[in-house]
Design a protein around this motif. Structure first.
Motif, PDB file in Angstrom:
ATOM      1  N   PHE A  33      36.998  28.270  43.216  1.00 55.95           N
ATOM      2  CA  PHE A  33      37.395  26.860  43.287  1.00 55.95           C
ATOM      3  C   PHE A  33      36.546  26.012  42.343  1.00 55.95           C
ATOM      4  CE2 PHE A  33      37.292  22.583  45.259  1.00 55.95           C
ATOM      5  CZ  PHE A  33      38.645  22.304  45.225  1.00 55.95           C
ATOM      6  N   VAL A  34      35.258  26.339  42.237  1.00 57.57           N
ATOM      7  CA  VAL A  34      34.376  25.630  41.300  1.00 57.57           C
ATOM      8  C   VAL A  34      34.820  25.882  39.861  1.00 57.57           C
ATOM      9  CG1 VAL A  34      32.011  25.453  40.420  1.00 57.57           C
ATOM     10  CG2 VAL A  34      32.406  25.676  42.881  1.00 57.57           C
ATOM     11  N   VAL A  35      35.235  27.123  39.576  1.00 59.23           N
ATOM     12  CA  VAL A  35      35.745  27.450  38.235  1.00 59.23           C
ATOM     13  C   VAL A  35      36.954  26.580  37.912  1.00 59.23           C
ATOM     14  CG1 VAL A  35      36.863  29.235  36.829  1.00 59.23           C
ATOM     15  CG2 VAL A  35      34.876  29.826  38.248  1.00 59.23           C
ATOM     16  N   PHE A  92      41.837  32.834  39.387  1.00 66.71           N
ATOM     17  CA  PHE A  92      40.627  33.368  40.009  1.00 66.71           C
ATOM     18  C   PHE A  92      40.629  33.183  41.530  1.00 66.71           C
ATOM     19  CE2 PHE A  92      39.306  32.279  35.645  1.00 66.71           C
ATOM     20  CZ  PHE A  92      38.816  33.513  35.241  1.00 66.71           C
ATOM     21  N   LEU A  93      41.448  32.256  42.019  1.00 70.97           N
ATOM     22  CA  LEU A  93      41.536  31.997  43.457  1.00 70.97           C
ATOM     23  C   LEU A  93      42.477  32.958  44.179  1.00 70.97           C
ATOM     24  CD1 LEU A  93      41.640  28.098  43.923  1.00 70.97           C
ATOM     25  CD2 LEU A  93      40.206  29.678  45.223  1.00 70.97           C
ATOM     26  N   ASP A  96      40.117  23.359  29.998  1.00 69.58           N
ATOM     27  CA  ASP A  96      41.531  23.138  29.688  1.00 69.58           C
ATOM     28  C   ASP A  96      42.341  23.351  30.957  1.00 69.58           C
ATOM     29  OD1 ASP A  96      41.084  22.787  26.864  1.00 69.58           O
ATOM     30  OD2 ASP A  96      40.774  24.949  26.752  1.00 69.58           O
ATOM     31  N   LYS A  97      42.704  22.262  31.590  1.00 66.48           N
ATOM     32  CA  LYS A  97      43.461  22.351  32.834  1.00 66.48           C
ATOM     33  C   LYS A  97      44.936  22.632  32.493  1.00 66.48           C
ATOM     34  CE  LYS A  97      40.122  20.866  35.719  1.00 66.48           C
ATOM     35  NZ  LYS A  97      38.964  20.809  34.835  1.00 66.48           N
ATOM     36  N   ASN A  98      45.366  23.870  32.737  1.00 67.76           N
ATOM     37  CA  ASN A  98      46.757  24.224  32.451  1.00 67.76           C
ATOM     38  C   ASN A  98      47.392  25.045  33.577  1.00 67.76           C
ATOM     39  OD1 ASN A  98      45.731  26.887  32.033  1.00 67.76           O
ATOM     40  ND2 ASN A  98      45.251  26.328  29.912  1.00 67.76           N
ATOM     41  N   GLY A  99      46.675  25.188  34.690  1.00 67.33           N
ATOM     42  CA  GLY A  99      47.199  25.941  35.826  1.00 67.33           C
ATOM     43  C   GLY A  99      46.712  27.375  35.870  1.00 67.33           C
ATOM     44  N   SER A 100      46.397  27.954  34.709  1.00 65.20           N
ATOM     45  CA  SER A 100      45.981  29.358  34.668  1.00 65.20           C
ATOM     46  C   SER A 100      44.631  29.581  35.340  1.00 65.20           C
ATOM     47  CB  SER A 100      45.919  29.845  33.220  1.00 65.20           C
ATOM     48  OG  SER A 100      44.976  29.087  32.482  1.00 65.20           O
ATOM     49  N   THR A 145      49.881  31.061  35.228  1.00 67.42           N
ATOM     50  CA  THR A 145      48.779  32.025  35.276  1.00 67.42           C
ATOM     51  C   THR A 145      49.096  33.317  34.529  1.00 67.42           C
ATOM     52  OG1 THR A 145      49.608  32.764  37.447  1.00 67.42           O
ATOM     53  CG2 THR A 145      47.801  31.167  37.442  1.00 67.42           C
ATOM     54  N   THR A 146      50.369  33.577  34.259  1.00 68.11           N
ATOM     55  CA  THR A 146      50.735  34.801  33.534  1.00 68.11           C
ATOM     56  C   THR A 146      50.770  34.570  32.022  1.00 68.11           C
ATOM     57  OG1 THR A 146      53.137  34.401  33.549  1.00 68.11           O
ATOM     58  CG2 THR A 146      52.184  35.485  35.481  1.00 68.11           C
ATOM     59  N   ASN A 147      50.561  33.331  31.611  1.00 62.30           N
ATOM     60  CA  ASN A 147      50.734  32.960  30.207  1.00 62.30           C
ATOM     61  C   ASN A 147      49.490  33.147  29.353  1.00 62.30           C
ATOM     62  OD1 ASN A 147      53.309  32.310  29.454  1.00 62.30           O
ATOM     63  ND2 ASN A 147      53.211  30.208  30.197  1.00 62.30           N
ATOM     64  N   HIS A 148      48.324  33.193  29.976  1.00 61.18           N
ATOM     65  CA  HIS A 148      47.074  33.177  29.216  1.00 61.18           C
ATOM     66  C   HIS A 148      46.364  34.517  29.365  1.00 61.18           C
ATOM     67  CE1 HIS A 148      47.391  28.799  28.503  1.00 61.18           C
ATOM     68  NE2 HIS A 148      48.016  28.830  29.669  1.00 61.18           N
ATOM     69  N   THR A 149      46.507  35.338  28.342  1.00 58.84           N
ATOM     70  CA  THR A 149      45.994  36.708  28.386  1.00 58.84           C
ATOM     71  C   THR A 149      44.486  36.748  28.588  1.00 58.84           C
ATOM     72  OG1 THR A 149      47.771  37.376  26.882  1.00 58.84           O
ATOM     73  CG2 THR A 149      45.970  38.927  27.190  1.00 58.84           C
ATOM     74  N   ASN A 150      43.759  35.826  27.957  1.00 58.88           N
ATOM     75  CA  ASN A 150      42.302  35.813  28.095  1.00 58.88           C
ATOM     76  C   ASN A 150      41.884  35.667  29.556  1.00 58.88           C
ATOM     77  OD1 ASN A 150      41.909  36.145  25.407  1.00 58.88           O
ATOM     78  ND2 ASN A 150      40.863  34.206  25.061  1.00 58.88           N
ATOM     79  N   ILE A 151      42.555  34.781  30.282  1.00 59.45           N
ATOM     80  CA  ILE A 151      42.211  34.567  31.688  1.00 59.45           C
ATOM     81  C   ILE A 151      42.673  35.747  32.537  1.00 59.45           C
ATOM     82  CG2 ILE A 151      42.644  33.104  33.707  1.00 59.45           C
ATOM     83  CD1 ILE A 151      42.560  30.698  31.966  1.00 59.45           C
ATOM     84  N   LEU A 152      43.802  36.347  32.184  1.00 56.06           N
ATOM     85  CA  LEU A 152      44.263  37.544  32.893  1.00 56.06           C
ATOM     86  C   LEU A 152      43.229  38.668  32.777  1.00 56.06           C
ATOM     87  CD1 LEU A 152      48.049  37.665  31.869  1.00 56.06           C
ATOM     88  CD2 LEU A 152      47.155  37.313  34.185  1.00 56.06           C
ATOM     89  N   ILE A 153      42.709  38.861  31.560  1.00 55.58           N
ATOM     90  CA  ILE A 153      41.703  39.900  31.339  1.00 55.58           C
ATOM     91  C   ILE A 153      40.406  39.551  32.066  1.00 55.58           C
ATOM     92  CG2 ILE A 153      40.279  41.054  29.606  1.00 55.58           C
ATOM     93  CD1 ILE A 153      42.581  40.637  27.616  1.00 55.58           C
ATOM     94  N   SER A 154      40.000  38.291  31.966  1.00 59.23           N
ATOM     95  CA  SER A 154      38.767  37.844  32.616  1.00 59.23           C
ATOM     96  C   SER A 154      38.838  38.050  34.122  1.00 59.23           C
ATOM     97  CB  SER A 154      38.516  36.363  32.301  1.00 59.23           C
ATOM     98  OG  SER A 154      37.326  35.907  32.913  1.00 59.23           O
ATOM     99  N   ASN A 155      39.954  37.667  34.730  1.00 60.76           N
ATOM    100  CA  ASN A 155      40.122  37.832  36.171  1.00 60.76           C
ATOM    101  C   ASN A 155      40.112  39.309  36.559  1.00 60.76           C
ATOM    102  OD1 ASN A 155      40.979  36.750  38.928  1.00 60.76           O
ATOM    103  ND2 ASN A 155      42.670  38.114  38.465  1.00 60.76           N
ATOM    104  N   PHE A 156      40.710  40.152  35.717  1.00 58.19           N
ATOM    105  CA  PHE A 156      40.727  41.588  35.976  1.00 58.19           C
ATOM    106  C   PHE A 156      39.301  42.141  36.004  1.00 58.19           C
ATOM    107  CE2 PHE A 156      40.944  45.979  34.238  1.00 58.19           C
ATOM    108  CZ  PHE A 156      41.614  46.571  35.293  1.00 58.19           C
ATOM    109  N   PHE A 157      38.478  41.729  35.038  1.00 56.64           N
ATOM    110  CA  PHE A 157      37.084  42.176  35.003  1.00 56.64           C
ATOM    111  C   PHE A 157      36.297  41.640  36.204  1.00 56.64           C
ATOM    112  CE2 PHE A 157      37.233  42.764  30.134  1.00 56.64           C
ATOM    113  CZ  PHE A 157      37.505  44.113  30.283  1.00 56.64           C
ATOM    114  N   VAL A 158      36.585  40.403  36.603  1.00 59.61           N
ATOM    115  CA  VAL A 158      35.918  39.840  37.782  1.00 59.61           C
ATOM    116  C   VAL A 158      36.233  40.687  39.015  1.00 59.61           C
ATOM    117  CG1 VAL A 158      35.908  37.900  39.413  1.00 59.61           C
ATOM    118  CG2 VAL A 158      35.738  37.464  36.962  1.00 59.61           C
TER     119      VAL A 158
END
Length: 307
Positions: free
Chosen positions: A252-254, A268-269, A260-264, A89-102
């Motif tokens: 959980f739905v996300v 969001f959970l 791309d299932k990679n754990g990141s 979860t720390t590897n994908h900056t896009n998801i880190l930013i997205s989760n921060f905005f959420v």
């Protein structure tokens, strides 16, 4: 012992939490240790860690400000341990930013309980979630939380239902403008994958199986008690606690939809699960059981590092 340390909010707790987060961050990057160290590389890594750290601080602020747990540090401890459980979860900056905005969006939604500045809060919430979807498309599902908040907090005013759409339209307009300037194309910036994948084969490894089983089993078990305790909360807090459980369901739905299932995608959970599990820990009366429960959550991520 662990419960006695994190049973109060202390500076030392934040230091421990940041150390665990740093450990997760470094562990996730053991495979890039031989890469050429350049200023850009260092900047990217520092930026990613900064987002992880600021996310925990914002999460702690949301929980404390809105009384989503008692005065303790369990929720940020759990958040950092989740990072260590799924270091991907720390590897994908896009998801880190997205989760921060959420999280910023959820913060504005929960603050609606004050019944002040409802219009600006609805606009801000939609704005942040729309920005989140630019970095990870399926984050747009958290817009559903805004819809529920309209039932929980706002009256039947038509303006309150229209305002979130204006927030989304604002982000869309900004994104189109930026896309034209940067790519000379209207929609090039909207390149986040919109697909859906139900291929869970990537999770077919010991680390993933143990990590996901731990998150889901502890989450479901705690959710049962969490739902039972909502009615025991003060009337003005009940809607906030419902928002948390709705956020967990959507997260959980996300995960299920993730192209791309990679754990990141499990990132969001982390926030809603940390709140739910913390609330369960607070209800455990037997000190030995509470200690064992927290110890398992604390030890398992470190065990996974050795698998």
């Amino acid at each position: 012992m662990i419960t006695s340390i994190f049973n109060k909010s202390k500076i030392i707790n934040l230091i421990i939490v940041f150390f665990i987060t740093l450990l997760a961050f470094v562990t996730a990057r053991t495979n890039i240790i031989n890469e050429t160290i350049t200023p850009v590389f260092v900047f990217n890594q520092l930026s990613a860690f900064f987002i992880c750290a600021i996310t925990i601080l914002v999460f702690n602020f949301i929980v404390t400000k809105n009384n989503l747990t008692k005065s303790n540090s369990y929720e940020i401890l759990l958040f950092s341990l989740f990072f260590l459980t799924l270091v991907q979860t720390t590897n994908h900056t896009n998801i880190l930013i997205s989760n921060f905005f959420v999280l910023l969006g959820i913060r504005r939604i929960i603050s609606l309980r004050s019944q002040k500045n409802i219009k600006s809060k609805l606009f801000d919430a939609a704005l942040w979630i729309a920005f989140a979807s630019l970095f990870y498309f399926w984050a747009i599902l958290f817009f559903i939380v805004i819809i529920f908040s309209l039932f929980f907090y706002a009256d039947n005013s038509l303006r309150h239902w229209i305002i979130p759409s204006i927030g989304v339209a604002t982000v869309f307009s900004i994104a189109v403008g930026v896309s034209i300037i940067m790519y000379n194309d209207y929609f090039e910036i909207f390149n986040s994958s919109r697909g859906i994948s139900y291929d869970f084969s990537v999770y077919n490894s010991t680390n993933y199986i143990v990590a996901i089983t731990m998150l889901i089993s502890f989450g479901i078990w705690s959710s049962i008690f969490y739902l039972q305790n909502i009615k025991k909360q003060k009337k003005d807090l009940r809607a906030s606690f419902k928002i948390v459980i709705i956020t967990a369901i959507i997260a959980f739905v996300v995960v299920l939809f993730a192209p791309d299932k990679n754990g990141s995608e499990f990132l969001f959970l982390f926030a809603p699960l940390a709140i739910i599990i913390t609330n369960y820990i607070q209800t455990i009366e037997d000190k030995w059981f509470r200690e064992v429960f927290v110890a398992i959550l604390f030890i398992m991520p470190f065990v996974l590092l050795m698998l």
